[in-house]
Design a protein around this motif. Structure first.
Motif, short mmCIF file in Angstrom:
data_model
loop_
_atom_site.label_atom_id
_atom_site.label_comp_id
_atom_site.label_asym_id
_atom_site.label_seq_id
_atom_site.Cartn_x
_atom_site.Cartn_y
_atom_site.Cartn_z
N TYR A 188 0.69 -1.12 -0.02
CA TYR A 188 0.09 -0.12 0.06
C TYR A 188 0.85 1.33 -0.16
O TYR A 188 0.32 2.44 -0.59
CB TYR A 188 -1.00 -0.10 1.33
N ALA A 209 -7.54 6.11 1.08
CA ALA A 209 -8.37 4.88 1.02
C ALA A 209 -6.91 4.06 1.44
O ALA A 209 -7.25 3.02 2.33
CB ALA A 209 -8.81 4.29 -0.16
N LEU A 210 -5.86 4.51 0.77
CA LEU A 210 -4.64 3.41 1.00
C LEU A 210 -4.15 3.52 2.38
O LEU A 210 -3.85 2.85 2.90
CB LEU A 210 -3.45 3.55 0.00
N GLN A 263 1.89 1.95 -3.42
CA GLN A 263 0.70 2.46 -4.34
C GLN A 263 0.26 3.78 -4.25
O GLN A 263 0.13 4.72 -4.85
CB GLN A 263 -0.49 1.37 -3.96
N GLN A 264 0.68 4.28 -2.76
CA GLN A 264 0.40 5.60 -2.24
C GLN A 264 1.18 6.50 -3.45
O GLN A 264 1.02 7.91 -3.61
CB GLN A 264 0.68 6.02 -1.05
N VAL A 271 -0.58 7.47 -6.58
CA VAL A 271 -2.30 7.71 -6.69
C VAL A 271 -2.43 8.92 -7.50
O VAL A 271 -1.47 9.76 -7.64
CB VAL A 271 -2.43 8.01 -5.15
N LYS A 272 -3.72 8.99 -7.95
CA LYS A 272 -4.15 10.09 -8.75
C LYS A 272 -4.84 11.24 -8.14
O LYS A 272 -4.91 12.34 -8.46
CB LYS A 272 -5.06 9.70 -9.99
N ASN A 273 -5.34 10.89 -6.98
CA ASN A 273 -5.96 11.93 -6.06
C ASN A 273 -6.05 11.64 -4.61
O ASN A 273 -5.60 10.32 -4.30
CB ASN A 273 -7.68 12.04 -6.43
N ASN A 274 -6.46 12.54 -3.81
CA ASN A 274 -6.46 12.29 -2.44
C ASN A 274 -7.34 11.21 -1.72
O ASN A 274 -6.95 10.63 -0.79
CB ASN A 274 -6.98 13.62 -1.84
N ARG A 275 -8.52 11.16 -2.50
CA ARG A 275 -9.31 9.86 -2.19
C ARG A 275 -8.74 8.67 -2.28
O ARG A 275 -8.62 7.71 -1.16
CB ARG A 275 -10.56 9.64 -2.87
N GLU A 276 -7.98 8.27 -3.19
CA GLU A 276 -7.09 6.86 -3.22
C GLU A 276 -6.06 6.96 -2.30
O GLU A 276 -5.77 5.99 -1.59
CB GLU A 276 -6.50 7.08 -4.60
N PHE A 277 -5.35 8.19 -1.93
CA PHE A 277 -4.22 8.03 -1.05
C PHE A 277 -5.14 7.74 0.39
O PHE A 277 -4.30 7.10 1.29
CB PHE A 277 -3.59 9.64 -1.23
#
Length: 270
Positions: free
Chosen positions: A88, A103-104, A91-92, A95-101
């Motif tokens: 994870y 979530a991880l 993967q951070q 990321v393309k946006n804060n929401r994905e960041f």
């Protein structure tokens, strides 16, 4: 209709003599058992206790293995969680946006909580494992003590048995022959009395005007009847079969009678 034993037709005097001979032989057998003392019971009790300990130790060892496997499972969970955290974190970086960041980040936090919980479970299991080890060591120590104790008692019992086995077998043969001389009904009474009293005395001599079993006074009239040997008389207090002092028979006399009977039978056969 029950078959009547031929010995029931014997004269009372002969019945009393046969009863007293059986009592002499049984007394000798009881003396041999006294030499062994409580050893047979003690050995049997130790054998039972060792079997119980064996089962307890086997159960503790199974539980010990189960706890060790539980620790391994928790350790594997930690490794899996650490691998996911590493995944994870990488993967951070992509990321393309804060929401994905975010979530991880939550997934990383969840895996860290799983690691904390797994470590807690490991500590708890290790404590249980330590307690189990203590109990297991104590049980094994007790088992070794019991085995050593049983070995000593068995050796002692074997020594006594080796000394007395020949005599015991001889008296058992004599007992078998003596019992064949007594009718079934009288033998049943004898056996009941012999098992009632710890000393195994079912037939006793009247000495000094007293029963040789319970030492109660025997009336003169009863003593007179005993001397006549016309009927079987029981003690009024303990119910043992009473015999007069002049019936006294030694083992040597019994053996001599048996040898004479055997010699006579051998001579007749020739």
């Amino acid at each position: 209709m029950a078959k009547k034993n031929a010995n029931s037709n014997l004269p009372v005097e002969e019945k009393l003599q046969n009863l007293y001979e059986l009592q002499i032989v049984n007394t000798q057998l009881n003396n041999i058992k006294k030499l062994q003392g409580e050893l047979p019971l003690e050995v049997s009790a130790l054998e039972t206790e060792i079997v119980t300990l064996d089962k307890k130790i086997a159960k503790l060892e199974d539980e010990h293995k189960g706890l060790q496997m539980s620790i391994v499972q928790h350790e594997n969970k930690i490794k899996e969680a650490e691998a996911l955290i590493e995944k994870y974190n990488k993967q951070q970086n992509n990321v393309k946006n804060n929401r994905e960041f975010e979530a991880l980040t939550r997934e990383v936090e969840l895996q860290k909580l799983d690691i904390q919980l797994a470590n807690k479970r490991i500590r708890e299991t290790q404590q249980k494992l330590g307690n189990k080890d203590t109990t297991l060591d104590a049980s094994k120590g007790r088992q070794e003590e019991k085995r050593a104790d049983m070995t000593l008692k068995q050796e002692e019992l074997e020594k006594i048995t080796a000394k007395t086995e020949k005599d015991e077998q001889k008296f058992l043969r004599k007992e078998k022959r003596a019992r064949k001389k007594i009718d079934d009904a009288l033998l049943a009474v004898y056996d009941r009395l012999a098992t009632t009293y710890k000393n195994g005395l079912a037939v006793v001599i009247v000495e000094r005007d007293a029963c040789g079993g319970c030492f109660s006074q025997v009336p003169p009239q009863t003593q007179l009847e005993l001397g006549q040997r016309k009927r079987i008389i029981n003690c009024e207090h303990c119910a043992r079969v009473l015999v007069a002092a002049n019936i006294r028979t030694s083992l040597e006399e019994i053996e001599q009678q048996e040898e004479e009977a055997a010699a006579a039978a051998a001579a007749a056969a020739e």
